[in-house]
Design a protein around this motif. Structure first.
Motif, PDB file in Angstrom:
ATOM      1  N   PHE A  84      72.408 -74.052 -26.355  1.00  0.00           N
ATOM      2  CA  PHE A  84      71.437 -74.232 -27.438  1.00  0.00           C
ATOM      3  C   PHE A  84      72.134 -74.628 -28.731  1.00  0.00           C
ATOM      4  CE2 PHE A  84      69.259 -71.531 -24.439  1.00  0.00           C
ATOM      5  CZ  PHE A  84      68.037 -72.166 -24.348  1.00  0.00           C
ATOM      6  N   GLY A 124      64.415 -70.994 -30.174  1.00  0.00           N
ATOM      7  CA  GLY A 124      63.635 -71.386 -28.991  1.00  0.00           C
ATOM      8  C   GLY A 124      64.298 -70.961 -27.689  1.00  0.00           C
ATOM      9  N   ILE A 128      62.429 -71.499 -24.127  1.00  0.00           N
ATOM     10  CA  ILE A 128      62.958 -72.619 -23.330  1.00  0.00           C
ATOM     11  C   ILE A 128      63.505 -72.110 -21.990  1.00  0.00           C
ATOM     12  CG2 ILE A 128      64.765 -74.408 -23.251  1.00  0.00           C
ATOM     13  CD1 ILE A 128      64.286 -74.686 -26.354  1.00  0.00           C
ATOM     14  N   SER A 129      64.180 -70.958 -22.015  1.00  0.00           N
ATOM     15  CA  SER A 129      64.676 -70.380 -20.751  1.00  0.00           C
ATOM     16  C   SER A 129      63.494 -70.079 -19.837  1.00  0.00           C
ATOM     17  CB  SER A 129      65.451 -69.087 -21.006  1.00  0.00           C
ATOM     18  OG  SER A 129      66.491 -69.317 -21.910  1.00  0.00           O
ATOM     19  N   LEU A 132      61.951 -73.461 -18.452  1.00  0.00           N
ATOM     20  CA  LEU A 132      62.752 -74.122 -17.417  1.00  0.00           C
ATOM     21  C   LEU A 132      62.651 -73.410 -16.071  1.00  0.00           C
ATOM     22  CD1 LEU A 132      65.873 -75.125 -19.519  1.00  0.00           C
ATOM     23  CD2 LEU A 132      64.171 -76.650 -18.529  1.00  0.00           C
ATOM     24  N   ASN A 155      65.824 -78.150 -29.856  1.00  0.00           N
ATOM     25  CA  ASN A 155      66.262 -77.597 -28.566  1.00  0.00           C
ATOM     26  C   ASN A 155      65.270 -77.907 -27.444  1.00  0.00           C
ATOM     27  OD1 ASN A 155      68.849 -76.432 -28.985  1.00  0.00           O
ATOM     28  ND2 ASN A 155      67.900 -74.813 -30.214  1.00  0.00           N
ATOM     29  N   CYS A 156      63.970 -77.916 -27.766  1.00  0.00           N
ATOM     30  CA  CYS A 156      62.961 -78.268 -26.750  1.00  0.00           C
ATOM     31  C   CYS A 156      63.196 -79.700 -26.279  1.00  0.00           C
ATOM     32  CB  CYS A 156      61.545 -78.166 -27.327  1.00  0.00           C
ATOM     33  SG  CYS A 156      60.961 -76.478 -27.478  1.00  0.00           S
ATOM     34  N   HIS A 159      66.255 -79.974 -24.015  1.00  0.00           N
ATOM     35  CA  HIS A 159      66.055 -79.426 -22.670  1.00  0.00           C
ATOM     36  C   HIS A 159      64.835 -80.047 -21.966  1.00  0.00           C
ATOM     37  CE1 HIS A 159      69.270 -76.472 -22.643  1.00  0.00           C
ATOM     38  NE2 HIS A 159      69.008 -76.257 -23.919  1.00  0.00           N
ATOM     39  N   VAL A 161      61.647 -80.039 -22.564  1.00  0.00           N
ATOM     40  CA  VAL A 161      60.446 -79.215 -22.368  1.00  0.00           C
ATOM     41  C   VAL A 161      59.501 -79.342 -23.568  1.00  0.00           C
ATOM     42  CG1 VAL A 161      61.458 -77.520 -20.771  1.00  0.00           C
ATOM     43  CG2 VAL A 161      61.661 -77.159 -23.232  1.00  0.00           C
ATOM     44  N   ILE A 165      56.076 -76.771 -24.281  1.00  0.00           N
ATOM     45  CA  ILE A 165      56.116 -75.622 -25.199  1.00  0.00           C
ATOM     46  C   ILE A 165      55.399 -76.043 -26.474  1.00  0.00           C
ATOM     47  CG2 ILE A 165      57.585 -74.093 -26.576  1.00  0.00           C
ATOM     48  CD1 ILE A 165      59.653 -74.173 -24.446  1.00  0.00           C
TER      49      ILE A 165
END
Ligand SMILES: C[S@@+](CC[C@H](N)C(=O)[O-])C[C@H]1O[C@@H](n2cnc3c(N)ncnc32)[C@H](O)[C@@H]1O
Length: 281
Positions: A84, A124, A128-129, A132, A155-156, A159, A161, A165
């Motif tokens: 992150f 996040g 985020i974890s 995923l 960060n979203c 990754h 996502v 989110i």
């Protein structure tokens, strides 16, 4: 100077300054300067470091010695096996918060398409974890800090996502558009007295839990009813010694709910789980 010599010297300097995990921290700083993996570092430890890189490395070691966290210096923090981006707009995710993720994932096994809300998302990392590992879940991540949400947004995207989110800015549960099945929160829980003894590199908003450390957790608990679906779950990370007060508060607000405590790796009660038992109407 070789990589090995630089590492050994930095380790000694950080250890002398009582910095915990001096070997890991010096390695992260050196790898950041050289832009190499751990494997590359240890495959070729006798390689000479260029003078310009060495100069930069010692300037980072100096910053670390002045108290700045390594994660802010490098801009990276690993959490739940993921990388992150972090900077002083957000709290640096802590390893003990991985317990919150583990417990949430265990509950979500039986509710794969659950609506989940993380309150106070910061970087996040938790939301985020979860996203995923729960591809079907509908996840809201909120924070009162607009600056923190910019980091979470980055960060979203990193990754992949960002489309799963929903980042919402606002105070506690106010921005949530619907009731959810699972609510997760690692809110500020450090008391003001304790806070004055800690390093001030991380945002106050992310740490300040008021006079007894419980102000934000109490505020959230007071708002949960109506934002958590029947048979929903609330998972809270708490500070050392806060379990009695939080359990008593939840017991008074939800007399028929189940309450469980889970310890972290140091044996400290770290996660409180409230399970609403009311059957759906
Ligand atoms: C302890 S940090 C946790 C950050 C992240 N969830 C983690 O575990 O790394 C608490 C977060 O709650 C946010 N926060 C503080 N007060 C809040 C409030 N009243 N409503 C929503 N978020 C709040 C802070 O901005 C901060 O990002």
């Amino acid at each position: 100077m070789t990589r090995r010599q630089a590492l050994n010297r930095a380790r000694e300097m950080l250890a002398e300054a009582n910095i915990e995990d001096a070997p890991l921290e010096s390695e992260l700083l050196l790898r950041h300067i050289l832009q190499i993996s751990q494997v590359e570092l240890y495959q070729d430890p006798e390689r000479e470091i260029k003078p310009a890189q060495e100069e930069k490395f010692w300037s980072l070691v100096k910053r670390r010695l002045s108290g700045e966290p390594t994660a802010y210096i490098t801009g990276h923090r690993e959490f739940y096996g993921l990388d992150f981006y972090v900077d002083p707009r957000v709290l640096i995710p802590r390893p003990e918060s991985e317990l919150l993720v583990e417990k949430t994932l265990a509950l979500a096994q039986t509710h794969p398409a659950a609506a989940i809300a993380e309150i106070g998302t910061g970087s996040g990392a938790i939301a985020i974890s979860l996203a995923l590992n729960l591809p079907q879940a509908n996840i809201y991540a909120t924070d009162i800090s607009e600056a923190a949400l910019k980091v979470a947004c980055f960060n979203c995207q990193q990754h992949d996502v960002a489309d799963r989110i929903y980042l919402l800015q606002g105070d506690m549960l106010e921005p949530l558009p619907e009731a959810v099945d699972i609510m997760v929160a690692n809110l500020p829980y450090v008391s003001q007295a304790e806070l004055s003894r800690l390093s001030d590199f991380e945002p106050q908003l992310a740490r300040n839990g008021g006079a007894d450390g419980l102000a934000q957790i109490e505020k959230l608990c007071q708002q949960v009813s109506g934002k958590l679906r029947p048979q929903g779950f609330l998972l809270l990370e708490i500070g050392q010694g806060q379990e009695k007060a939080v359990t008593a508060l939840l017991r008074s607000l939800f007399p028929s709910a189940e309450i469980e405590l889970f310890p972290d790796l140091s044996g400290i009660a770290r996660v409180v789980l409230l399970s609403l038992t009311t059957p759906p109407p």
